[in-house]
Scaffold this active site. Structure first.
Site, PDB file in Angstrom:
ATOM      1  N   ASP A 128       0.852  -1.197   0.000  1.00  0.00           N
ATOM      2  CA  ASP A 128       0.000   0.000   0.000  1.00  0.00           C
ATOM      3  C   ASP A 128       0.883   1.242   0.000  1.00  0.00           C
ATOM      4  OD1 ASP A 128      -3.246   0.208   0.795  1.00  0.00           O
ATOM      5  OD2 ASP A 128      -2.116   2.071   1.023  1.00  0.00           O
ATOM      6  N   ASP A 133       3.945   2.477  -4.344  1.00  0.00           N
ATOM      7  CA  ASP A 133       2.960   3.198  -5.159  1.00  0.00           C
ATOM      8  C   ASP A 133       2.707   2.320  -6.389  1.00  0.00           C
ATOM      9  OD1 ASP A 133       1.569   4.745  -6.954  1.00  0.00           O
ATOM     10  OD2 ASP A 133       2.798   6.536  -6.665  1.00  0.00           O
ATOM     11  N   VAL A 134       1.537   1.740  -6.458  1.00  0.00           N
ATOM     12  CA  VAL A 134       1.262   0.755  -7.520  1.00  0.00           C
ATOM     13  C   VAL A 134       1.133   1.376  -8.912  1.00  0.00           C
ATOM     14  CG1 VAL A 134       0.219  -1.021  -6.055  1.00  0.00           C
ATOM     15  CG2 VAL A 134      -1.237   0.772  -7.039  1.00  0.00           C
ATOM     16  N   TYR A 158     -12.959   5.954 -13.956  1.00  0.00           N
ATOM     17  CA  TYR A 158     -13.087   4.756 -13.112  1.00  0.00           C
ATOM     18  C   TYR A 158     -13.902   3.692 -13.853  1.00  0.00           C
ATOM     19  CZ  TYR A 158     -14.310   1.942  -8.966  1.00  0.00           C
ATOM     20  OH  TYR A 158     -14.477   0.917  -8.055  1.00  0.00           O
ATOM     21  N   LYS A 215     -12.217   0.217 -14.974  1.00  0.00           N
ATOM     22  CA  LYS A 215     -12.676  -1.060 -14.412  1.00  0.00           C
ATOM     23  C   LYS A 215     -13.156  -2.005 -15.523  1.00  0.00           C
ATOM     24  CE  LYS A 215     -11.937  -0.641  -9.954  1.00  0.00           C
ATOM     25  NZ  LYS A 215     -10.855  -1.396  -9.313  1.00  0.00           N
ATOM     26  N   THR A 257     -16.923  -0.286   3.011  1.00  0.00           N
ATOM     27  CA  THR A 257     -15.586  -0.020   3.534  1.00  0.00           C
ATOM     28  C   THR A 257     -15.651   1.349   4.224  1.00  0.00           C
ATOM     29  OG1 THR A 257     -14.980   0.988   1.440  1.00  0.00           O
ATOM     30  CG2 THR A 257     -14.405  -1.313   1.712  1.00  0.00           C
TER      31      THR A 257
HETATM   32  N1  LIG Z   1     -15.840  -0.375  -1.736  1.00  0.00           N
HETATM   33  C1  LIG Z   1     -16.652  -0.406  -2.767  1.00  0.00           C
HETATM   34  O1  LIG Z   1     -17.832  -0.009  -2.701  1.00  0.00           O
HETATM   35  C2  LIG Z   1     -16.160  -0.945  -4.082  1.00  0.00           C
HETATM   36  C3  LIG Z   1     -17.112  -1.229  -5.089  1.00  0.00           C
HETATM   37  C4  LIG Z   1     -16.657  -1.714  -6.317  1.00  0.00           C
HETATM   38  C5  LIG Z   1     -15.308  -1.925  -6.520  1.00  0.00           C
HETATM   39  N2  LIG Z   1     -14.410  -1.634  -5.528  1.00  0.00           N
HETATM   40  C6  LIG Z   1     -12.995  -1.836  -5.836  1.00  0.00           C
HETATM   41  O2  LIG Z   1     -12.453  -2.729  -4.889  1.00  0.00           O
HETATM   42  C7  LIG Z   1     -11.090  -2.357  -4.592  1.00  0.00           C
HETATM   43  C8  LIG Z   1     -10.940  -2.163  -3.090  1.00  0.00           C
HETATM   44  O3  LIG Z   1     -11.850  -1.145  -2.671  1.00  0.00           O
HETATM   45  P1  LIG Z   1     -11.881  -0.651  -1.163  1.00  0.00           P
HETATM   46  O4  LIG Z   1     -13.152   0.098  -0.977  1.00  0.00           O
HETATM   47  O5  LIG Z   1     -11.517  -1.758  -0.271  1.00  0.00           O
HETATM   48  O6  LIG Z   1     -10.684   0.413  -1.209  1.00  0.00           O
HETATM   49  P2  LIG Z   1     -10.114   1.360  -0.047  1.00  0.00           P
HETATM   50  O7  LIG Z   1     -10.689   0.995   1.276  1.00  0.00           O
HETATM   51  O8  LIG Z   1     -10.246   2.753  -0.544  1.00  0.00           O
HETATM   52  O9  LIG Z   1      -8.570   0.950  -0.030  1.00  0.00           O
HETATM   53  C9  LIG Z   1      -7.732   1.215  -1.104  1.00  0.00           C
HETATM   54  C10 LIG Z   1      -6.328   1.252  -0.603  1.00  0.00           C
HETATM   55  O10 LIG Z   1      -5.457   1.475  -1.720  1.00  0.00           O
HETATM   56  C11 LIG Z   1      -4.498   2.459  -1.334  1.00  0.00           C
HETATM   57  N3  LIG Z   1      -3.910   3.148  -2.466  1.00  0.00           N
HETATM   58  C12 LIG Z   1      -4.382   4.254  -3.120  1.00  0.00           C
HETATM   59  N4  LIG Z   1      -3.535   4.638  -4.072  1.00  0.00           N
HETATM   60  C13 LIG Z   1      -2.502   3.748  -4.054  1.00  0.00           C
HETATM   61  C14 LIG Z   1      -1.299   3.630  -4.792  1.00  0.00           C
HETATM   62  N5  LIG Z   1      -1.004   4.498  -5.778  1.00  0.00           N
HETATM   63  N6  LIG Z   1      -0.450   2.623  -4.500  1.00  0.00           N
HETATM   64  C15 LIG Z   1      -0.740   1.739  -3.496  1.00  0.00           C
HETATM   65  N7  LIG Z   1      -1.858   1.815  -2.761  1.00  0.00           N
HETATM   66  C16 LIG Z   1      -2.732   2.807  -3.024  1.00  0.00           C
HETATM   67  C17 LIG Z   1      -5.302   3.387  -0.449  1.00  0.00           C
HETATM   68  O11 LIG Z   1      -4.459   4.229   0.298  1.00  0.00           O
HETATM   69  P3  LIG Z   1      -5.009   5.721   0.677  1.00  0.00           P
HETATM   70  O12 LIG Z   1      -6.111   5.488   1.679  1.00  0.00           O
HETATM   71  O13 LIG Z   1      -3.811   6.401   1.246  1.00  0.00           O
HETATM   72  O14 LIG Z   1      -5.511   6.345  -0.601  1.00  0.00           O
HETATM   73  C18 LIG Z   1      -6.083   2.392   0.395  1.00  0.00           C
HETATM   74  O15 LIG Z   1      -5.329   1.942   1.497  1.00  0.00           O
HETATM   75  C19 LIG Z   1     -10.805  -1.096  -5.406  1.00  0.00           C
HETATM   76  O16 LIG Z   1     -10.158  -1.452  -6.594  1.00  0.00           O
HETATM   77  C20 LIG Z   1     -12.195  -0.546  -5.684  1.00  0.00           C
HETATM   78  O17 LIG Z   1     -12.236   0.231  -6.864  1.00  0.00           O
HETATM   79  C21 LIG Z   1     -14.809  -1.161  -4.318  1.00  0.00           C
END
Ligand SMILES: NC(=O)c1ccc[n+]([C@@H]2O[C@H](COP(=O)([O-])OP(=O)(O)OC[C@H]3O[C@@H](n4cnc5c(N)ncnc54)[C@H](OP(=O)(O)O)[C@@H]3O)[C@@H](O)[C@H]2O)c1
Length: 256
Positions: free
Chosen positions: A41, A67-68, A162, A166, A197
């Site tokens: 992360d 940083d991914v 986005y 996706k 989340t």
């Molecule tokens: N939650 C939903 O409703 C939902 C729905 C559909 C799809 N998704 C997908 O599922 C996945 C996980 O979602 P989530 O809600 O669990 O996400 P999340 O809680 O926002 O966690 C994402 C993590 O990725 C980190 N991150 C951001 N930019 C980065 C970078 N450049 N390099 C490395 N790490 C980085 C973030 O750090 P920071 O906090 O510092 O930014 C955070 O710790 C994502 O791909 C999202 O698009 C989520």
């Protein structure tokens, strides 16, 4: 997690975006099932805390700052994982997200690039960095986090880059599955619906969450554990014949 028992003893799982949300919970579940987990992360503080919490519970976990969206950073992170563990059995590409809901023609170019890099280029870079290990081992699993937003483009659903990124993640999942399936590597994706989340519960009002929930057959938005079980199942031996699929886990909000 639920009652299903998974066994990933002796395996190494690498999860991106693992300091928070779905990948953080999945990291804990992989560790509970015996895997050594590498949490990747950009957020060092939260990432170290997540790995520490797993270790405190008796699991094996390491945080790797990365940083991914940057190839140098990604390559360094995967070199570190491989130097440490010698193998990668599971790669979960979960880092991603969006910030602004706006029309395509109103989206600034920089915002487009930033969101596409975070959601799509990241998957390319991490898969590229992990694949030599998978090919050496003749085994591996890649699980990409797409989105219901990448399966449909309802007006005003979320941000245009986005949605586009996706959809491309689902497409890249099929492409990689075709390239790697014959080498013993299964590549699949899940497309979550709105999931509770921390980021989502802070960003959305209770009314919005209730509205989205009401648009599903299940009558509620997803809990994080609704996604975690699928991620573990896609890494388990039982799902080894599934290739290049995107599993739409959205409570029936969109049936594809
Ligand atoms: N939650 C939903 O409703 C939902 C729905 C559909 C799809 N998704 C997908 O599922 C996945 C996980 O979602 P989530 O809600 O669990 O996400 P999340 O809680 O926002 O966690 C994402 C993590 O990725 C980190 N991150 C951001 N930019 C980065 C970078 N450049 N390099 C490395 N790490 C980085 C973030 O750090 P920071 O906090 O510092 O930014 C955070 O710790 C994502 O791909 C999202 O698009 C989520």
């Amino acid at each position: 997690m639920g009652k299903t028992k998974f066994d990933f003893s002796g395996q190494t799982a690498v999860l991106t975006g693992a300091a928070s949300g779905i990948a953080r919970a999945a990291s804990a579940a992989f560790a509970e099932a015996g895997a050594t987990v590498y949490l990747i992360d950009i957020d060092e503080e939260k990432g170290e805390a997540a790995a520490g919490e797993i270790r405190a519970g008796g699991g094996q976990a390491h945080f790797v700052h990365c940083d991914v969206t940057e190839s140098k950073s990604v390559n360094g992170a995967f070199q570190r994982v491989l130097a440490d563990s010698g193998r990668i059995d599971v790669l979960v590409n979960s880092a991603g997200g969006w910030t602004k809901k706006q029309a395509t023609w109103e989206t600034p170019e920089e915002e487009w690039d930033r969101i596409v890099e975070l959601n799509l280029k990241s998957v390319f870079l991490c898969c590229k960095a992990a694949t030599p290990a998978f090919l050496r081992q003749k085994s591996g699993r890649i699980i990409n986090l797409g989105s219901v937003a990448g399966l449909t483009a309802a007006k005003g659903a979320s941000s245009p880059p986005y949605i586009a990124a996706k959809a491309a993640v689902h497409s890249l999942t099929r492409l990689l599955a075709g390239e790697l399936g014959g080498e013993g590597v299964a590549v699949n994706a899940i497309a979550p619906g709105t999931t509770a989340t921390e980021r989502v519960t802070i960003a959305r009002t209770d009314e919005e969450i209730a509205q989205i929930g009401a648009s599903t057959v299940a009558g509620r938005i997803a809990e994080v554990d609704d996604m975690v079980g699928w991620i573990l199942f896609l890494a388990a031996p039982e799902s080894g014949y599934l290739m290049g699929q995107t599993i739409a886990v959205n409570g029936g909000r969109l049936m594809v």
